[in-house]
Write an enzyme that holds these catalytic residues in place. Sequence first.
Site, mmCIF file in Angstrom:
data_model
loop_
_atom_site.group_PDB
_atom_site.id
_atom_site.type_symbol
_atom_site.label_atom_id
_atom_site.label_comp_id
_atom_site.label_asym_id
_atom_site.label_seq_id
_atom_site.Cartn_x
_atom_site.Cartn_y
_atom_site.Cartn_z
ATOM 1 N N ASP A 36 11.557 58.371 -106.120
ATOM 2 C CA ASP A 36 10.057 58.426 -105.869
ATOM 3 C C ASP A 36 9.566 59.252 -104.821
ATOM 4 O O ASP A 36 8.742 59.945 -104.731
ATOM 5 C CB ASP A 36 9.444 56.992 -106.001
ATOM 6 N N PHE A 37 10.593 59.251 -103.724
ATOM 7 C CA PHE A 37 10.421 59.984 -102.460
ATOM 8 C C PHE A 37 10.425 61.684 -103.004
ATOM 9 O O PHE A 37 9.754 62.506 -102.660
ATOM 10 C CB PHE A 37 11.384 59.584 -101.427
ATOM 11 N N ASP A 38 11.538 61.795 -103.688
ATOM 12 C CA ASP A 38 11.810 63.371 -104.215
ATOM 13 C C ASP A 38 10.658 63.556 -105.053
ATOM 14 O O ASP A 38 10.186 64.704 -105.124
ATOM 15 C CB ASP A 38 13.016 63.388 -105.036
ATOM 16 N N SER A 83 29.639 54.191 -108.215
ATOM 17 C CA SER A 83 29.697 53.308 -107.047
ATOM 18 C C SER A 83 30.596 52.161 -107.400
ATOM 19 O O SER A 83 31.248 52.116 -108.489
ATOM 20 C CB SER A 83 28.270 52.912 -106.898
ATOM 21 N N LEU A 84 30.914 51.365 -106.461
ATOM 22 C CA LEU A 84 31.863 50.472 -106.484
ATOM 23 C C LEU A 84 30.970 48.890 -106.608
ATOM 24 O O LEU A 84 29.881 48.790 -106.173
ATOM 25 C CB LEU A 84 32.423 50.369 -105.362
ATOM 26 N N GLU A 113 41.610 50.333 -98.260
ATOM 27 C CA GLU A 113 41.019 51.560 -97.205
ATOM 28 C C GLU A 113 39.886 51.040 -96.668
ATOM 29 O O GLU A 113 39.091 50.013 -97.101
ATOM 30 C CB GLU A 113 40.672 52.881 -98.055
ATOM 31 N N LYS A 115 35.934 51.141 -95.772
ATOM 32 C CA LYS A 115 34.881 51.858 -96.489
ATOM 33 C C LYS A 115 33.847 52.519 -95.548
ATOM 34 O O LYS A 115 33.307 51.697 -94.657
ATOM 35 C CB LYS A 115 34.005 50.601 -96.989
ATOM 36 N N ASP A 117 30.882 54.218 -93.776
ATOM 37 C CA ASP A 117 29.369 54.350 -93.894
ATOM 38 C C ASP A 117 28.943 55.639 -93.587
ATOM 39 O O ASP A 117 28.429 55.877 -92.616
ATOM 40 C CB ASP A 117 28.929 53.182 -92.934
ATOM 41 N N ARG A 136 26.241 63.233 -103.908
ATOM 42 C CA ARG A 136 26.465 62.242 -104.763
ATOM 43 C C ARG A 136 25.270 62.656 -105.987
ATOM 44 O O ARG A 136 25.376 62.515 -106.863
ATOM 45 C CB ARG A 136 26.515 61.006 -104.481
ATOM 46 N N GLU A 173 33.928 60.946 -97.808
ATOM 47 C CA GLU A 173 32.862 60.457 -97.036
ATOM 48 C C GLU A 173 32.606 61.253 -95.778
ATOM 49 O O GLU A 173 33.238 61.410 -94.990
ATOM 50 C CB GLU A 173 33.065 58.992 -96.487
ATOM 51 N N TYR A 225 39.194 60.478 -99.870
ATOM 52 C CA TYR A 225 39.737 59.201 -100.467
ATOM 53 C C TYR A 225 39.955 59.172 -101.984
ATOM 54 O O TYR A 225 40.414 58.188 -102.628
ATOM 55 C CB TYR A 225 39.035 58.114 -100.266
ATOM 56 N N LYS A 288 41.710 49.159 -104.016
ATOM 57 C CA LYS A 288 41.862 49.929 -105.236
ATOM 58 C C LYS A 288 43.163 49.691 -105.940
ATOM 59 O O LYS A 288 44.337 49.293 -105.075
ATOM 60 C CB LYS A 288 41.868 51.418 -104.986
ATOM 61 N N LYS A 312 32.108 43.909 -98.502
ATOM 62 C CA LYS A 312 31.276 44.381 -97.590
ATOM 63 C C LYS A 312 31.187 43.147 -96.483
ATOM 64 O O LYS A 312 31.089 42.065 -96.607
ATOM 65 C CB LYS A 312 29.895 44.556 -98.218
ATOM 66 N N CYS A 407 -3.580 52.172 -71.905
ATOM 67 C CA CYS A 407 -2.267 52.250 -71.372
ATOM 68 C C CYS A 407 -2.116 51.141 -70.267
ATOM 69 O O CYS A 407 -2.803 50.728 -69.495
ATOM 70 C CB CYS A 407 -2.349 53.419 -70.532
ATOM 71 N N CYS A 410 -2.111 52.513 -66.567
ATOM 72 C CA CYS A 410 -3.428 52.967 -66.033
ATOM 73 C C CYS A 410 -4.630 52.642 -66.530
ATOM 74 O O CYS A 410 -5.741 53.155 -66.075
ATOM 75 C CB CYS A 410 -3.127 54.509 -65.861
ATOM 76 N N CYS A 425 -0.574 57.793 -74.012
ATOM 77 C CA CYS A 425 -1.522 57.758 -72.912
ATOM 78 C C CYS A 425 -2.084 59.207 -72.769
ATOM 79 O O CYS A 425 -1.190 60.034 -72.099
ATOM 80 C CB CYS A 425 -1.095 57.067 -71.879
ATOM 81 N N CYS A 431 -1.643 59.046 -64.529
ATOM 82 C CA CYS A 431 -0.904 57.757 -65.008
ATOM 83 C C CYS A 431 0.532 57.669 -64.254
ATOM 84 O O CYS A 431 1.393 58.608 -64.516
ATOM 85 C CB CYS A 431 -0.622 57.921 -66.424
HETATM 86 S S1 IVH Z 1 36.222 55.212 -103.616
HETATM 87 C C1 IVH Z 1 35.371 55.186 -108.056
HETATM 88 N N1 IVH Z 1 36.768 54.704 -101.125
HETATM 89 O O1 IVH Z 1 31.251 53.795 -101.010
HETATM 90 C C2 IVH Z 1 35.781 55.192 -106.687
HETATM 91 N N2 IVH Z 1 34.547 54.811 -101.758
HETATM 92 O O2 IVH Z 1 30.352 52.036 -103.341
HETATM 93 C C3 IVH Z 1 34.685 56.023 -105.970
HETATM 94 N N3 IVH Z 1 32.943 54.884 -99.876
HETATM 95 O O3 IVH Z 1 30.074 55.964 -103.217
HETATM 96 C C4 IVH Z 1 34.826 55.363 -104.519
HETATM 97 N N4 IVH Z 1 34.531 54.591 -98.342
HETATM 98 O O4 IVH Z 1 30.335 56.747 -101.002
HETATM 99 C C5 IVH Z 1 35.902 55.006 -102.043
HETATM 100 N N5 IVH Z 1 37.664 54.317 -99.098
HETATM 101 C C6 IVH Z 1 36.595 54.779 -99.665
HETATM 102 C C7 IVH Z 1 35.207 54.639 -99.525
HETATM 103 C C8 IVH Z 1 34.347 54.804 -100.527
HETATM 104 C C9 IVH Z 1 33.339 54.757 -98.631
HETATM 105 C C10 IVH Z 1 31.753 55.102 -100.358
HETATM 106 C C11 IVH Z 1 31.448 55.875 -101.313
HETATM 107 C C12 IVH Z 1 31.122 55.276 -102.602
HETATM 108 C C13 IVH Z 1 30.417 54.084 -102.124
HETATM 109 C C14 IVH Z 1 30.976 53.001 -103.302
#
Ligand code: IVH
Length: 671
Positions: A36-38, A83-84, A113, A115, A117, A136, A173, A225, A288, A312, A407, A410, A425, A431
């Site tokens: 919606d933003f876009d 996504s995962l 691994e 994750k 951010d 992405r 990432e 990754y 994985k 998470k 303020c 002041c 102010c 001030c």
């Molecule tokens: S693997 C099909 N490995 O988390 C597998 N993702 O919710 C693809 N992310 O979109 C992802 N660290 O942006 C993978 N060590 C890691 C990650 C990672 C961060 C992010 C990535 C992905 C999201 C998945």
Amino acid sequence: MAPEEAKKRIGSLSSELKHHNYNYYVLAMPTISDFDFDKKLEELTALEKQFPEFADPDSPAKRVGGFITKAFITVKHRWPMLSLGNTYSEQDLLDFDQRIRKAIGDNFEYVCELKFDGLSISLTYRQGQLLRAVTRGDGIQGDDVTTNVRTISTIPKKLHGGGYPDDFEIRGEVFMHLKAFERLNAERIENEETPYANPRNFASGTLKMQDSSEVAKRPLDCFLYFLYTEKPLFKTHWESLQAVKEWGFQTNVHSRLCSDINGVLKFIDYWDKNRFGLGYDIDGIVIKVNNYQQQEELGFTAKSPRWAIAYKYKAAEVQTELLSVSYQVGRTGAVTPVANLKPILLAGTIVKRATLHNADEIEKRLKLHEGDWVYVEKGGEIIPKIIKVNLEKRKPGAKPILYQTTCPACGTPLERKEGEAAFYCPNEEGCPPQIVGKMQHFIGRKAMNIDGLGDETIETLYQKDLLHKISDIYDLHLHSDQLKQLERFGEKSINNMLEGIEKSKQMPFEKVLFGLGIRYVGETVAKRLAAHFKNIDRMAAASFEELNAVEEIGDRIAFSVQEYFGNEKHKAEIEKLRAQGLQFVSEEKEVKLASNVLSGKTFIISGVFEKYSRDELTQIIEQNGGKMVSSISAKLNYLVAGDNMGPAKLEKAQKLNIPIISDDELLEMIG
Ligand code: IVH
């Protein structure tokens, strides 16, 4: 659309989008979907193109969350970016493990691994060279951000060794280290701009900036990754990680091979305790299945692979009591509310205060009441924030907290500028925290760095009526009798201070300019302006267009500089400082010539270069006798062009038949 209607729509879209940017970048709490933003942004861009006369100079169509952005080309992903599945519970992980056992038996391994951010990126390599970098997006298609990604030093432009396929994709990432984030945010705070809430949003804004040379200054990093090849090259994910490291990619050293789910749980437990010491944000662990054949057997659901899952971490959160709300008035007059909390331990540190950002946060989002119990969260974020109020604990009859209308220092009625979240102010000269803050900024380490004079002394001397404005600092020597009468002021410290003040008159123009505290003129901008205009008179006389044409000076800064010099009191203060002997002219650095081969030739540099910054190229040209000029005309001899140069410049140069050369060609010219 009729012009009147367009004007209204541009105004409302513009302020709505600014509000969403603020929610996303500063509060990290978006209230609108990306989609919606876009759509709204697209509508605004189209309208501003059709009706440029109504375009907001600080339009969100040009800048997102303070970042000037551009439209990127959309590219379809060869392999969709999935996504995962997410979970916060150990039981879910045990269930995930069971499902895998059922499908492929007991003989398998996991790779664990971190994750990261940040934001995911897909890199395509052909014949060992980085061809393209795409965000992405919606998973099917994303934005081509290659030029910006090229500025990330840990992403190889050319691969090492051999053994890599001719054509492949690798995903990872992009993120920002906490140290870099803190440094950049400290700069924002110093400029009295609202700090960004977290490194992720800062990194994502940066990657979408228009000016790649600016991106290059905001240190981004990347962990890779996942490798995608047309034909299978390796048997396991682990093997592929080792191989890509050999090719020059940065993988993360903390990844581990685990023989069963217990190993996974230990890994999770370890990083739950140690994640805050990493230096970058992670929000969980990715697990994985290692073997590719087994990954294939397990397959995918509509959204995510069945062979991987993300665990998470919960953001650290506690409840505590709101004791009061206080207000800080900054040197530019911005009034920031702060929540004072009953001290409580959260993620290893004691939290006593949380930022409340602005009036809307208090009155509209949180609807804070006196004595409320609030949930405070510290995720990867550095500044703790109030997530919500625990309404069950609200005391009966508690009064709502209302933002100040005057303020706190002041008493002047506060003002809010169109489209801005903060209140100001306007009483710049009367001030106290603004007066004191401006002088403290001036003497600060990054500005005039005056020995023997600190923030507290400024405060005391202001209280004693000896200081009101910056130029008074340079008259202090005329008041030595009064200084001697002050408590805790020995003769030695007075002499030290006066000596420090005298010495500071030699500080270069760029430091003085930064010290003046012109809104949005931070350290880097001051350097740019000083280098460009060379003296304050030329800068004060510059038109908006001339200011705007300086590298990195956008509309907002240009307006602010003009506004500053439009004020007679500011001009008088500068005259006084000049008479007192401060530097308002840039020192001409003596250029030692390496050769004379470019003598008599003029140059303009435009775009981004892989090997050199524009400043380095300027130096090379000047050291070989060439001259830099600021605008393209028929007299220009060469345009040195890198990636991503503005189309208007290119067109003009082509029209005038000006030779366009690369950085390599420039180097060839000087041998
Ligand atoms: S693997 C099909 N490995 O988390 C597998 N993702 O919710 C693809 N992310 O979109 C992802 N660290 O942006 C993978 N060590 C890691 C990650 C990672 C961060 C992010 C990535 C992905 C999201 C998945």
